[in-house]
Design a protein around this motif. Sequence first.
Motif, PDB file in Angstrom:
ATOM      1  N   ILE A 184      67.366  34.176  66.963  1.00 25.66           N
ATOM      2  CA  ILE A 184      66.908  35.164  65.977  1.00 25.66           C
ATOM      3  C   ILE A 184      67.653  36.483  66.163  1.00 25.66           C
ATOM      4  O   ILE A 184      68.090  37.112  65.189  1.00 25.66           O
ATOM      5  CB  ILE A 184      65.392  35.369  66.095  1.00 25.66           C
ATOM      6  CG1 ILE A 184      64.651  34.072  65.700  1.00 25.66           C
ATOM      7  CG2 ILE A 184      64.932  36.528  65.195  1.00 25.66           C
ATOM      8  CD1 ILE A 184      63.161  34.133  65.946  1.00 25.66           C
ATOM      9  N   LEU A 226      62.918  27.306  62.082  1.00 18.52           N
ATOM     10  CA  LEU A 226      62.659  28.673  61.615  1.00 18.52           C
ATOM     11  C   LEU A 226      62.316  28.682  60.129  1.00 18.52           C
ATOM     12  O   LEU A 226      61.494  29.483  59.667  1.00 18.52           O
ATOM     13  CB  LEU A 226      63.879  29.556  61.874  1.00 18.52           C
ATOM     14  CG  LEU A 226      64.177  29.896  63.336  1.00 18.52           C
ATOM     15  CD1 LEU A 226      65.501  30.633  63.444  1.00 18.52           C
ATOM     16  CD2 LEU A 226      63.047  30.740  63.923  1.00 18.52           C
ATOM     17  N   PRO A 245      60.289  25.807  65.667  1.00 16.46           N
ATOM     18  CA  PRO A 245      61.635  26.174  66.119  1.00 16.46           C
ATOM     19  C   PRO A 245      61.967  25.658  67.519  1.00 16.46           C
ATOM     20  O   PRO A 245      63.085  25.199  67.774  1.00 16.46           O
ATOM     21  CB  PRO A 245      61.604  27.715  66.085  1.00 16.46           C
ATOM     22  CG  PRO A 245      60.495  28.064  65.159  1.00 16.46           C
ATOM     23  CD  PRO A 245      59.473  26.990  65.356  1.00 16.46           C
TER      24      PRO A 245
END
Length: 463
Positions: free
Chosen positions: A258, A397, A88
Motif C-alpha cells: 500500500i 485489496l 489481502p
Amino acid sequence: MGHPAAEAPPDDVVEPPPATRQIAAWASWDWGSAAFNAVVTTFVFTVWLTGSSFAEPGSDVEAVTALHSQWLGWGLAAAGLLVALTAPALGTLADAGGRRRPLLAGASAVVGASVLALWFVQPVEGGMADAVRLGVTLLAIGTIAFEIGSVAYNALLLQISGPRTIGRISGIGWGAGYVGGIVLLVILYVGFIQPDVGWFGVTSQGGLDVRISMLIAGVWFLVFAVPVLVGVPDHRRPGAPPARVGIVGAYAAVGRHIAELWRERRSTLRFLIASAVFRDGLTGVFTFGGVLAAGTFGFTSSEVIVFAIAANVVAGASTIGAGWLDDRYGPRRLVSWSLVVLVIAGTAVFLLHDAGTSAFWVGGLVLSACVGPAQSASRGLLARLAEPGRETELFGLYATTGRAATFLAPAAFSLAIGIGGAQYWGVLGIVAVLAVGLVLFLPVRFPRGLGVDGRRDVTTGAA
C-alpha cells in the motif's frame, strides 16, 4: 505521483491466442457461482429465511421478519468485515507460493459445503429463531469463503490472458455468471418453487422446495468449480513475495505494498477507491431493482421474477459482447461510458416513476445492460495494473476496498427515500453513488503500454 511509463511490446510481437479450453474452464467458476449469488443470497434462500415461514404461530409476523432481516444484515456485515481484514494477506500468501488454485479449491469447498448444509435450516415450531440463526451463520461462512475464492479466481485471469485479451475473457466469465444464474433459477423455479407439487412430488411443506433447491445449488457450485482447478495453470510469477512468508509477514507485505502504491503507483490506489464506490452503486442497481419494480411500478411477484430473468439475460449478453469493446478501446472508456449511461438511465427511471411497468422495463433493461460491462471492465482494468507475481494480493485489496464501501448504496437509497418521502426517490440515491464513483474515476490517469486505453496503447505505448 505518476507511474513510470510501462514498456510497450514491440509491434512485431504477436500475443499468442488464449487456449479456448482454458477460457471455458476458468469461466465455469463464474457460471457455477450463480448458485451462491443468484439462488442463495438474492432471489431464493434469503427471501425465504427472512419471510413469514420462520414466524412462530401467533407472533407479530411483521416484527419477526424485521428482526430476522436485521440478523441477516448483521451476519453478512460481520462476514464482510472478516473478508476486508483477511483478503489481502491471504492473497499475499497465495502469490508467495504460486498457489492460487489451492486457495480457490479450499474456498470453493467451504462454499459448497455451506450451501449444502442449508438443507438443515427448517422452520420447526418452537425452534424458528434457532433455525434462522443457523441459516445466517451458514450464509456468513459461505460469504467469507466465496469472497476469498473470488480473489484467487480473479488473479487466475492473468494466467490465461494477455493485454490484448483480458477484456474479452473477463467479459466471457462475468457474462457466464449471469447466464448460469438464469439457467439455474429457471430450473428451480419451474421444477420446485412455483408449482404446488413440483418434480418428484416436492411441495413447500416445511420449506422442502427451498431446501431441495439448496442441495441442487450446492452440487451445481461444486461441479462447476472443478474445471478451473484442473484446467488452468497456476505458477509462481516473477516478482512474487518470498516463497516462505507467514501470516505476520503477509500483513507486513500488504502494508509495504500500500505504501508503495502511494509513492509510485498512486493511480492504482485512486482506482481502488473510485471502483469501490461505483461497484457498490452497480450492486445497488440489482439489489433494489426488484423492490422498486414491485413497490413503485406495480409489478406482481411473478412479474418481478420474469423481469429478473430478462435483466440477467440482457446483462449476460451485453457483458460478453462488451469484452471485445474493452480490448479494442480499453476498459477505462468502457467503465466511463457505462457509468454515464447508468446515471442517465437511472435519472430517467426516477422521472418516469408514474409511467407504469413499461417505463421500468425499458429503463431497467438499459441499466442491466450496463452493469455487467462496468463490473467486468473494472476487473480487467485492475488485472492490467497488477504487478507480476502480486496479482492475488492486489485483488485482495480490491475486495477489501469494495467491502469498505458496501454501506454506500443502501444508505443513499434509504436517505433519499427519507428526503423525498416516497420509495421511488431511492433511485436517486443509487444514481448519486454511481455519479460520485464516476467523478472519482474520470481524473485517474494510468500508465501507458498496459492496454487500459485499448489496443493502440498496448502496441505503441501511446495514451
